[in-house]
Design a protein around this motif. Sequence first.
Motif, short mmCIF file in Angstrom:
data_model
loop_
_atom_site.label_atom_id
_atom_site.label_comp_id
_atom_site.label_asym_id
_atom_site.label_seq_id
_atom_site.Cartn_x
_atom_site.Cartn_y
_atom_site.Cartn_z
N CYS A 135 0.90 -1.26 0.08
CA CYS A 135 0.01 -0.01 -0.12
C CYS A 135 0.95 1.25 -0.11
O CYS A 135 1.78 1.41 0.87
N ASP B 287 1.60 5.19 0.27
CA ASP B 287 0.97 6.53 0.81
C ASP B 287 0.68 7.51 -0.46
O ASP B 287 1.54 7.71 -1.18
N GLU C 220 3.18 -3.29 3.94
CA GLU C 220 2.97 -4.58 2.89
C GLU C 220 2.70 -5.75 3.62
O GLU C 220 2.92 -5.94 4.78
N VAL D 204 -11.91 -3.18 -1.83
CA VAL D 204 -11.48 -1.96 -0.81
C VAL D 204 -12.93 -1.35 -0.50
O VAL D 204 -13.43 -0.63 -1.62
N ILE E 76 -10.30 -4.00 3.65
CA ILE E 76 -10.02 -4.78 2.31
C ILE E 76 -10.66 -6.04 2.71
O ILE E 76 -10.45 -6.83 3.71
N GLU F 144 -7.30 -1.28 6.02
CA GLU F 144 -6.70 -0.61 4.86
C GLU F 144 -5.53 0.20 4.94
O GLU F 144 -4.72 0.43 4.24
N HIS F 145 -5.57 0.49 6.24
CA HIS F 145 -4.45 1.40 7.16
C HIS F 145 -3.23 0.60 7.39
O HIS F 145 -1.87 1.43 7.43
N GLY G 263 -2.79 -3.15 6.62
CA GLY G 263 -2.73 -4.37 6.14
C GLY G 263 -3.02 -5.73 7.04
O GLY G 263 -2.84 -6.76 6.73
#
Length: 168
Positions: free
Chosen positions: A8, A10, A19, A31, A36, A50-51, A53
Amino acid sequence: QESGAVVCLDMATGQPAWENTELRRRWTAIVYGPEIYVLGVDGTLAGYDEHTGALRWQREAPVDSMLADGGRVVCASRDGLAAYRARTGEELWTFRAPPGEDPAILALQGNVIVAISGGILRRLDAATGRVVLSQDIGIDDIQAVACEESRIHLRTVNQCYVTLDSNG
């Protein structure tokens, strides 16, 4: 990435935010909001933050397709439909398809789920899974659908467009 990890980035800096090597063994992801949702080739459904993983929840779920909306993840399989609480994976309801039908979720908007199976259009209440409309539309090759408050728009694989009154 060479490692096969899902990374992911930024948006402001372009630098990796996190990751996750676990996600690479998955199949399909959506998403939605802070999560996710991932279908696994091993028959699992999982929710990841999502922030970070990080895995939030995981459950066994024979799922062929899924959509997320309104705090729910709604999944279709050969058996029917099932809805899960998006934050926890808790099962909210199930809808068992009649024998021989293979439902597909075509749209999820607010409190309406539209599912087609064998030419039968069903509108379900997304909060309860209760069927509020069941109609034989004689079309079983639906490729795409869109919903609005009072209409359901369908497109067949032959590029025919059909609009139905969603209230029956």
